[in-house]
Design an enzyme around this catalytic site. Structure first.
Site, PDB file in Angstrom:
ATOM      1  N   ARG A 235       0.866  -1.173   0.000  1.00 17.50           N
ATOM      2  CA  ARG A 235       0.000   0.000   0.000  1.00 17.50           C
ATOM      3  C   ARG A 235       0.904   1.225   0.000  1.00 17.50           C
ATOM      4  O   ARG A 235       1.981   1.200   0.621  1.00 17.50           O
ATOM      5  CB  ARG A 235      -0.893   0.042   1.255  1.00 17.50           C
ATOM      6  CG  ARG A 235      -2.064  -0.912   1.227  1.00 17.50           C
ATOM      7  CD  ARG A 235      -3.150  -0.433   0.256  1.00 17.50           C
ATOM      8  NE  ARG A 235      -4.305  -1.304   0.247  1.00 17.50           N
ATOM      9  CZ  ARG A 235      -4.499  -2.313  -0.607  1.00 17.50           C
ATOM     10  NH1 ARG A 235      -3.602  -2.593  -1.532  1.00 17.50           N
ATOM     11  NH2 ARG A 235      -5.605  -3.029  -0.551  1.00 17.50           N
ATOM     12  N   GLU A 264      -3.665   7.452  -4.443  1.00 20.91           N
ATOM     13  CA  GLU A 264      -4.040   6.947  -5.779  1.00 20.91           C
ATOM     14  C   GLU A 264      -5.337   7.585  -6.259  1.00 20.91           C
ATOM     15  O   GLU A 264      -6.222   7.817  -5.434  1.00 20.91           O
ATOM     16  CB  GLU A 264      -4.188   5.425  -5.708  1.00 20.91           C
ATOM     17  CG  GLU A 264      -2.863   4.762  -5.420  1.00 20.91           C
ATOM     18  CD  GLU A 264      -2.990   3.253  -5.213  1.00 20.91           C
ATOM     19  OE1 GLU A 264      -4.038   2.682  -5.542  1.00 20.91           O
ATOM     20  OE2 GLU A 264      -2.026   2.669  -4.722  1.00 20.91           O
ATOM     21  N   HIS A 282      -1.303   0.285  -9.922  1.00 19.36           N
ATOM     22  CA  HIS A 282      -1.955  -0.633  -8.979  1.00 19.36           C
ATOM     23  C   HIS A 282      -2.631  -1.806  -9.734  1.00 19.36           C
ATOM     24  O   HIS A 282      -3.853  -1.935  -9.735  1.00 19.36           O
ATOM     25  CB  HIS A 282      -2.979   0.113  -8.105  1.00 19.36           C
ATOM     26  CG  HIS A 282      -3.355  -0.649  -6.856  1.00 19.36           C
ATOM     27  ND1 HIS A 282      -3.735  -0.032  -5.686  1.00 19.36           N
ATOM     28  CD2 HIS A 282      -3.413  -1.982  -6.598  1.00 19.36           C
ATOM     29  CE1 HIS A 282      -4.010  -0.944  -4.762  1.00 19.36           C
ATOM     30  NE2 HIS A 282      -3.827  -2.139  -5.308  1.00 19.36           N
TER      31      HIS A 282
END
Ligand code: 8YV
Length: 326
Positions: A235, A264, A282
């Site tokens: 993360r 993000e 991602h």
């Protein structure tokens, strides 16, 4: 008399597999179609189940308090740092995630990102497309996996799948985790700084959340040193992003490969500007095959609840004993 279909709220994108699967078992209320979200949640305050299709939807204790009969939150993704699972446990709400079905896919992507970063593969693709090959060969890469040791930050299911791949590649593996994992043959470092000093490559694959926030800070990056390569598959919150940018700009580490970011889908311009950084959007689990399995597990956990059966994949903070009385 046929049992009435239970009401379920769906939060996040309307993925066909999830919508179809849930609509077969429940009366579905889609937050994505609500004009006024606040009014929508108030109108459906008596639901027993909520399905969440994105790891970007924050589920706080205050949010859960709006649903006094809530029994299950079925969340998409293995990571659930977007949900206050401890509070869910205290409220008797079961949280489920989608582990296992994505383990091998994320491990594949992690190796891809590692190879891309160490051997500058995206850069070499850009080189060919820019028509530069006719003038000169692509420069030899400074780094190679052949003389590297990977320090895994995290040794959960995905960490183990990555380590297995590194074994096959002939790359030595060590790891840092809070607790030693007797089932793996690799050296355990209780102290992250000690490990960062001893290796030249860090592979970050720990859960996000308060316990790991900014775990990879300037001290860790300096311990890794000027030959150091950082790969983050976990993360964005686990890495101190401004500290990473500085370390890269000042060449205190060599390169980074990132699949995840602090905010993000925002990727800092400083990272985009650096040639020695490989940026993935991602995509750890992002194949149709694996995402279908994750979507199906979101559905199956709700379907189990609707049938009065145990959930398939409750998270550690909310172990299942029985369904709370509605
Ligand atoms: C997904 C993930 O790519 O499962 C997770 O925790 O991070 C990934 O599988 C992510 O959930 C996309 O939003």
């Amino acid at each position: 008399m046929p049992r009435q279909k239970p009401d379920v709220i769906l939060i996040g994108p309307l993925k066909p597999l999830i919508v179809k699967g849930l609509e077969a078992a429940c009366t579905l209320h889609k937050a994505a179609e609500a004009k006024d979200l606040d009014a929508f949640y108030a109108e459906h305050a008596d639901v027993g189940a909520i399905a969440i299709c994105a790891t970007t939807e924050l589920i706080s204790d205050k949010f859960m308090a709006r649903f006094p009969r809530l029994q299950i939150i079925s969340s998409f993704g293995v990571g659930y740092d977007h949900i206050d699972a401890k509070s869910a446990g205290a409220r008797g709400i079961i949280v489920t995630n989608t582990p296992e079905v994505l383990t091998e896919e994320v491990a594949d992507t992690a190796l891809g990102l590692l190879l891309c970063t160490v051997r500058e593969l995206p850069q070499s693709d850009r080189f060919v497309r820019a028509g530069k090959w006719a003038q000169q060969g692509f420069p030899l890469t400074r780094a190679t996996l052949r003389n590297r040791t990977v320090g895994m930050v995290g040794m959960g299911a995905i960490g183990k799948a990555i380590a297995r791949r590194l074994d096959a590649f002939g790359v030595p593996v060590v790891y840092h985790a809070r607790n030693k994992r007797p089932e793996v043959p690799y050296r355990h470092y209780p102290n992250l700084l000690d490990m960062a000093r001893d290796v030249d490559t860090l592979m970050v694959i720990v859960p996000g959340g308060a316990a790991t926030a900014n775990l990879i800070n300037a001290h860790v990056l300096d311990a890794l040193g000027p030959n150091g390569i950082l790969i983050n598959m976990a993360r964005g919150s686990v890495v101190d992003e401004p500290a990473l940018i500085k370390a890269l700009q000042q060449k205190r580490i060599m390169a980074a490969g990132l699949d995840v970011y602090a905010k993000e889908p925002h990727v800092p311009a400083e990272l985009m500007a650096m040639e020695n950084v490989v940026l993935f959007p991602h995509v750890g689990s992002a194949s149709v095959y694996t995402r279908d399995k994750m979507d199906q597990l979101v559905v199956d956990n709700i379907v189990a609840w609707a049938a009065g059966k145990p959930p398939l994949t409750p998270v550690a903070e909310t172990p299942w004993t029985s369904w709370r009385k509605a």
